[in-house]
Design a protein around this motif. Structure first.
Motif, PDB file in Angstrom:
ATOM      1  N   VAL A  22      37.504  45.949  21.769  1.00 22.49           N
ATOM      2  CA  VAL A  22      37.166  45.502  23.118  1.00 22.49           C
ATOM      3  C   VAL A  22      38.387  45.704  24.002  1.00 22.49           C
ATOM      4  O   VAL A  22      39.484  45.274  23.664  1.00 22.49           O
ATOM      5  CB  VAL A  22      36.774  44.005  23.124  1.00 22.49           C
ATOM      6  CG1 VAL A  22      36.552  43.508  24.536  1.00 22.49           C
ATOM      7  CG2 VAL A  22      35.544  43.782  22.269  1.00 22.49           C
ATOM      8  N   GLN A  24      39.396  44.978  27.879  1.00 22.87           N
ATOM      9  CA  GLN A  24      39.035  44.432  29.177  1.00 22.87           C
ATOM     10  C   GLN A  24      39.637  45.308  30.270  1.00 22.87           C
ATOM     11  O   GLN A  24      40.692  45.913  30.087  1.00 22.87           O
ATOM     12  CB  GLN A  24      39.577  43.013  29.332  1.00 22.87           C
ATOM     13  CG  GLN A  24      38.953  42.027  28.376  1.00 22.87           C
ATOM     14  CD  GLN A  24      39.574  40.653  28.519  1.00 22.87           C
ATOM     15  OE1 GLN A  24      40.632  40.486  29.110  1.00 22.87           O
ATOM     16  NE2 GLN A  24      38.912  39.663  27.975  1.00 22.87           N
ATOM     17  N   ARG A  80      38.095  35.821  26.142  1.00 21.78           N
ATOM     18  CA  ARG A  80      36.640  35.623  26.138  1.00 21.78           C
ATOM     19  C   ARG A  80      35.873  36.781  25.524  1.00 21.78           C
ATOM     20  O   ARG A  80      34.948  36.561  24.761  1.00 21.78           O
ATOM     21  CB  ARG A  80      36.138  35.364  27.554  1.00 21.78           C
ATOM     22  CG  ARG A  80      36.512  33.985  28.045  1.00 21.78           C
ATOM     23  CD  ARG A  80      35.980  33.749  29.410  1.00 21.78           C
ATOM     24  NE  ARG A  80      36.704  34.631  30.330  1.00 21.78           N
ATOM     25  CZ  ARG A  80      36.503  34.677  31.627  1.00 21.78           C
ATOM     26  NH1 ARG A  80      35.570  33.926  32.162  1.00 21.78           N
ATOM     27  NH2 ARG A  80      37.198  35.471  32.397  1.00 21.78           N
ATOM     28  N   ASN A  81      36.221  38.022  25.848  1.00 27.33           N
ATOM     29  CA  ASN A  81      35.490  39.164  25.308  1.00 27.33           C
ATOM     30  C   ASN A  81      35.813  39.433  23.846  1.00 27.33           C
ATOM     31  O   ASN A  81      35.082  40.148  23.172  1.00 27.33           O
ATOM     32  CB  ASN A  81      35.802  40.421  26.112  1.00 27.33           C
ATOM     33  CG  ASN A  81      35.287  40.332  27.519  1.00 27.33           C
ATOM     34  OD1 ASN A  81      36.076  40.276  28.449  1.00 27.33           O
ATOM     35  ND2 ASN A  81      33.985  40.276  27.700  1.00 27.33           N
TER      36      ASN A  81
END
Length: 83
Positions: A22, A24, A80-81
């Motif tokens: 991931v 961001q 969060r991700n």
């Protein structure tokens, strides 16, 4: 933290097999805030409180929190991700 055993207080990001990295999008900051963040990170690196991460494919944003009265910067990380 300098002086403490890494087995006691080391933060790790365990990654399960099969999960995609991931990344961001980069958080925008004013130049003034970015300079304060860089200074804070350099101080933490020199003190040995933090070190570069080995997770090159994963990226979580630094979130600067400015104190209203002193305009000092506190650094947080947006995971969060990643969770």
């Amino acid at each position: 933290m300098p002086g403490l055993d890494r087995k006691l207080v080391q933060h790790k990001l365990p990654i399960k097999e099969g999960y995609l990295p991931v990344k961001q999008a980069r958080r925008r900051m004013s130049m003034e805030t970015e300079l304060k963040v860089r200074e804070k990170i350099e101080r933490l690196l020199k003190a040995g409180f933090i070190r570069p991460a080995i997770y090159a494919d994963w990226l979580a944003n630094i979130v600067p929190v400015l104190k209203r009265k002193t305009r000092a910067v506190r650094i947080c990380v947006d995971y969060r991700n990643l969770n």
